[in-house]
Scaffold this active site. Sequence first.
Site, PDB file in Angstrom:
ATOM      1  N   LYS A 128      43.255  38.699  32.458  1.00  0.00           N
ATOM      2  CA  LYS A 128      42.045  39.211  31.943  1.00  0.00           C
ATOM      3  C   LYS A 128      42.745  39.891  30.335  1.00  0.00           C
ATOM      4  O   LYS A 128      41.565  39.999  29.573  1.00  0.00           O
ATOM      5  CB  LYS A 128      41.845  40.416  32.934  1.00  0.00           C
ATOM      6  N   SER A 156      44.451  32.590  39.158  1.00  0.00           N
ATOM      7  CA  SER A 156      43.929  33.365  38.538  1.00  0.00           C
ATOM      8  C   SER A 156      45.149  35.131  37.713  1.00  0.00           C
ATOM      9  O   SER A 156      45.067  35.329  37.239  1.00  0.00           O
ATOM     10  CB  SER A 156      42.537  33.568  38.738  1.00  0.00           C
TER      11      SER A 156
END
Length: 415
Positions: free
Chosen positions: A52, A309
């Site tokens: 992110k 992720s």
Amino acid sequence: MTQFALEALAATRALRALFEPTPLQRNDHLSARYGADIWLKREDLTPVRSYKIRGAFTAMRKLRAADPGADHFVCASAGNHAQGVAFACRHFGVKGTIFMPVTTPQQKIDKTKVFGGDAIEIRLTGDYFDQTLAASQAYCTQAGAHFLAPFDDADVIEGQASVGVEILDQLGRAPDLVILPVGGGGLAAGVTGYLRATAPQTSYRFVEPLGGASLTAAVAAGAPVTLKQVNSFVDGAAVARIGALPFARLDWVRPEMILRAPEDRICVTMLELLNVEGIVLEPAGALSVDVLPELADEIHGKTVVCVTSGGNFDFERLPEVKERAQRFSGLKKYFILRMPQRPGALREFLQMLGPEDDIARFEYLKKSARNFGSVLIGIETKAAENFPALTRQLDAAGFSYRDITDDEALAEFLI
């Protein structure tokens, strides 16, 4: 090369001011198991332990380039996006106001404070994320600040595309298959947008949590739709509606390219990676690895990249993860047993347990009749095939019981 690919390259170069490329590691354990060349793109090893930061930094950098006076940014997030925005605010020396639900775990609040330092202010508002989002957007308008969306933003998508740039650079060739987790769709849109332009022979699989399959719903409808209910366990990917911009860039995705991972099975994958490889992943971070068994025939002999992720896992959740994994694997079951109220009945039941069985929970619920009482009993075993032997003995002895392991309503109330 497309314009988007050129912009992704520029975004990747700019990110080097923050951190070096995350590792692309060949995993010998998984490669041997599936007879394939399996690589993990370790986004759990960024400074904020998720990808992110890439989108947050890129969006902030481009906004400041277009408006040098931009010095106040706002976001709403209970997790990885908040930490990425906080890190970027500190890097640029700008003010950040981060809205988080009141129910956000203290560990996530503290980590966001560490990454942002004096540059950020955290406001706890709303019991649910929709309330938090509405409050953040109202404040942003009032304060004249810039809102940083977590995925539904072109600059954010461009930043996430840097994951694809690094994969191609580090591998030195085009992978046969890239497996991507999907929540709001920013990562999937960015990575595929770059690789489809530079490595057209690569194919893709997209993985969603079973209880938050927003891409599946959007592909079926031909447009983003809002799911009526979302299981929040895979909090990094449990999104009720895929972003409009990401989906517009994923309109080529076919239903057979999407896999849905059961939440309890993800727990099995998380524990295996932790115990065997020493890799700590959050539930969303394990999605791409979790579906490898479903793809075993397809990936044999091929080069596969799994994007892990994120690794923002609160170890206070470990007992829940273990519990879910055991239940999914058939190694733990819960029964309501109608126990005769007579001397020796409990001993009779205990003698039915095998050498690999263990009682993990034993609780008298109530006396259901004059001569019987209801008992909640949890049993762990080392092999799933041990349970049929136990239930056969219970049946032969005339014990009345009910398996509530998969009964969500009773399990939530009693367990």
